[in-house]
Design an enzyme around this catalytic site. Sequence first.
Site, PDB file in Angstrom:
ATOM      1  N   CYS A 283       0.861  -1.374  -0.002  1.00 42.58           N
ATOM      2  CA  CYS A 283      -0.031  -0.185  -0.070  1.00 42.58           C
ATOM      3  C   CYS A 283       0.944   1.091  -0.172  1.00 42.58           C
ATOM      4  O   CYS A 283       0.794   2.151  -0.924  1.00 42.58           O
ATOM      5  CB  CYS A 283      -0.960   0.132   1.221  1.00 42.58           C
ATOM      6  SG  CYS A 283      -2.118  -1.633   0.979  1.00 42.58           S
TER       7      CYS A 283
HETATM    8  N1  LIG Z   1      -2.584  -5.804   1.978  1.00 43.69           N
HETATM    9  C1  LIG Z   1      -3.193  -4.772   2.665  1.00 43.69           C
HETATM   10  O1  LIG Z   1      -2.698  -4.598   4.001  1.00 43.69           O
HETATM   11  C2  LIG Z   1      -4.064  -3.648   2.473  1.00 43.69           C
HETATM   12  C3  LIG Z   1      -4.804  -2.881   2.737  1.00 43.69           C
HETATM   13  C4  LIG Z   1      -5.739  -2.077   2.346  1.00 43.69           C
HETATM   14  C5  LIG Z   1      -5.938  -2.072   0.856  1.00 43.69           C
HETATM   15  N2  LIG Z   1      -5.318  -3.043   0.109  1.00 43.69           N
HETATM   16  C6  LIG Z   1      -5.492  -3.118  -1.307  1.00 43.69           C
HETATM   17  O2  LIG Z   1      -6.503  -4.141  -1.616  1.00 43.69           O
HETATM   18  C7  LIG Z   1      -6.036  -4.639  -2.662  1.00 43.69           C
HETATM   19  C8  LIG Z   1      -5.927  -6.130  -2.731  1.00 43.69           C
HETATM   20  O3  LIG Z   1      -4.711  -6.248  -1.903  1.00 43.69           O
HETATM   21  P1  LIG Z   1      -4.230  -7.666  -1.200  1.00 43.69           P
HETATM   22  O4  LIG Z   1      -3.256  -7.157  -0.171  1.00 43.69           O
HETATM   23  O5  LIG Z   1      -5.222  -8.408  -0.705  1.00 43.69           O
HETATM   24  O6  LIG Z   1      -3.721  -8.210  -2.534  1.00 43.69           O
HETATM   25  P2  LIG Z   1      -3.187 -10.027  -2.419  1.00 43.69           P
HETATM   26  O7  LIG Z   1      -2.209 -10.065  -3.588  1.00 43.69           O
HETATM   27  O8  LIG Z   1      -2.799 -10.373  -1.094  1.00 43.69           O
HETATM   28  O9  LIG Z   1      -4.519 -10.743  -3.152  1.00 43.69           O
HETATM   29  C9  LIG Z   1      -5.144 -10.468  -4.279  1.00 43.69           C
HETATM   30  C10 LIG Z   1      -5.625 -11.682  -4.531  1.00 43.69           C
HETATM   31  O10 LIG Z   1      -6.433 -11.556  -5.879  1.00 43.69           O
HETATM   32  C11 LIG Z   1      -6.011 -12.588  -6.656  1.00 43.69           C
HETATM   33  N3  LIG Z   1      -6.437 -12.136  -8.043  1.00 43.69           N
HETATM   34  C12 LIG Z   1      -5.715 -11.402  -8.909  1.00 43.69           C
HETATM   35  N4  LIG Z   1      -6.453 -11.043  -9.798  1.00 43.69           N
HETATM   36  C13 LIG Z   1      -7.595 -11.929  -9.973  1.00 43.69           C
HETATM   37  C14 LIG Z   1      -8.669 -11.998 -10.504  1.00 43.69           C
HETATM   38  N5  LIG Z   1      -8.717 -11.386 -11.913  1.00 43.69           N
HETATM   39  N6  LIG Z   1      -9.688 -12.822 -10.129  1.00 43.69           N
HETATM   40  C15 LIG Z   1      -9.434 -13.214  -9.053  1.00 43.69           C
HETATM   41  N7  LIG Z   1      -8.434 -13.270  -8.324  1.00 43.69           N
HETATM   42  C16 LIG Z   1      -7.682 -12.547  -8.626  1.00 43.69           C
HETATM   43  C17 LIG Z   1      -4.698 -13.173  -6.458  1.00 43.69           C
HETATM   44  O11 LIG Z   1      -3.960 -14.333  -6.918  1.00 43.69           O
HETATM   45  C18 LIG Z   1      -4.462 -12.624  -4.973  1.00 43.69           C
HETATM   46  O12 LIG Z   1      -4.684 -13.961  -4.188  1.00 43.69           O
HETATM   47  C19 LIG Z   1      -5.047  -3.829  -3.398  1.00 43.69           C
HETATM   48  O13 LIG Z   1      -5.682  -2.665  -4.292  1.00 43.69           O
HETATM   49  C20 LIG Z   1      -4.533  -3.200  -2.249  1.00 43.69           C
HETATM   50  O14 LIG Z   1      -3.931  -1.936  -2.524  1.00 43.69           O
HETATM   51  C21 LIG Z   1      -4.577  -3.869   0.549  1.00 43.69           C
END
Ligand SMILES: NC(=O)c1ccc[n+]([C@@H]2O[C@H](COP(=O)([O-])OP(=O)(O)OC[C@H]3O[C@@H](n4cnc5c(N)ncnc54)[C@H](O)[C@@H]3O)[C@@H](O)[C@H]2O)c1
Length: 437
Positions: free
Chosen positions: A274
């Site tokens: 992030c």
């Molecule tokens: N990790 C954090 O602490 C956090 C906090 C707030 C916001 N976010 C935001 O949330 C979003 C997700 O982040 P995250 O940390 O969960 O990422 P992550 O990489 O842990 O998880 C995303 C998942 O989505 C899957 N994926 C990708 N494309 C896909 C699709 N088209 N269909 C189905 N699955 C798909 C990936 O394989 C992965 O398992 C991002 O935009 C991030 O900026 C993350």
Amino acid sequence: MTRLQELARRLDARDARIGVIGLGYVGLPLALGFAKAGFRVSGFELDGEKVKALSEGRSYIEDVPSAEIAQAVREGRFAASGDFDGLADCDVINVCVPTPLTKTKDPDVSYIVRAVEDIRKRLRPGQLLILGSTTYPGTTHELFVPILEGTGLQLGVDFAVAFAPERIDPANTKFALRQVPKVVGGETPLCTELASKVYESIFDHVVTVSSSQSAEMVKLLENTFRAINIGLANEVALMCDRLGLDVWEVIDAAATKPYGFMKFEPGPGLGGHCIPVDPSYLSWKMKSLNFSARFIELATEINGHMPEYVAQTVADLLNEDRLAVNGADVLVLGMAYKANVSDLRESPSLDVIRLLSQKGAQVSYHDPHVPEVELQGGTAKSIELSDEALAAADLVVILTNHAAVDYDRVVAKAHRIYDTRNATRNVKEGREKVRKL
Ligand SMILES: NC(=O)c1ccc[n+]([C@@H]2O[C@H](COP(=O)([O-])OP(=O)(O)OC[C@H]3O[C@@H](n4cnc5c(N)ncnc54)[C@H](O)[C@@H]3O)[C@@H](O)[C@H]2O)c1
């Protein structure tokens, strides 16, 4: 009764089926939260290993207990799949896919586009789609909605769309999912109302804003605020270095002011999915409007320089001991980007190790959360933190302050320590061997 009114009724009865696309750090806890609230939840995930693990009741996220996944699967309240046809059965679909940067540091919204294309193929009247991935203001309105409208179905009449940013903080045990207020901004007042209804079932407080763009901007403000303040803390660390002051002492004392000050700490650089990434989404968008986001540019520059500063300080410390970086035995403590997690994304440890290795240092590492890691020269394994390993290193560099490490022992056994996290703050004996950031 319209299809969207019917959805409202089913949400009230918790009879709606909830879909979550992307079962990562954000999507999996959300999916489990809905399952625990009594909804039937379908998770859609591209990574077959994750689908398999979840189907077998195994979690791959430290904050999500396997027992809770296993129970939800057993009771038929949660199922993960790589088959997206099940999207048609979902009344509400949360999109939680990654939003990284491209090599040229521009937003990469291809994961969002792929997810929304998967929804479009199965879109039916009565569905509510909620984007949760962090992204630039306008993504929901200008990218997400037009793809769905391509079906001929009408926004706000046949289907609803909202943006609801995530605030998940991995390894934060102080706040449970439901205690952190959820922000929601819909494309229309009805969209906001429906999305609020969804989240009121799993969050204690839902905060509504007037549009999806506003909700997108809320998230970017939160993360930009952090990035800029960490940038300030890092610059203050550089200033204190020149002034011969202990930056940690200065920050801790300033933080005793009960108002008008918020504590941020310096470190070897920004990490995680992030904070290093999200502000660039905002500055990119602003550039398209001929506006230069100067605070973001400055913080990005200062934070981005920290791994080089740390590597240079390592060289200076070795030099004081009449050693060259080339051939020096450097033991790094901490590979993950922050304490008590295994997440390696954008971890500054990777940059520091790369810089030191390029100069010929023999770098080994210990991280209780990261047993192995892919580095440029191949796979490296976390070594045991034995007294011998500590004593053998020319320099021990603390890059992540994991609680599981015994810092008293580190300081007692190591020849010299460079502590970039103030992990040794409570160590009493041998402090003269420690150089702090
Ligand atoms: N990790 C954090 O602490 C956090 C906090 C707030 C916001 N976010 C935001 O949330 C979003 C997700 O982040 P995250 O940390 O969960 O990422 P992550 O990489 O842990 O998880 C995303 C998942 O989505 C899957 N994926 C990708 N494309 C896909 C699709 N088209 N269909 C189905 N699955 C798909 C990936 O394989 C992965 O398992 C991002 O935009 C991030 O900026 C993350």
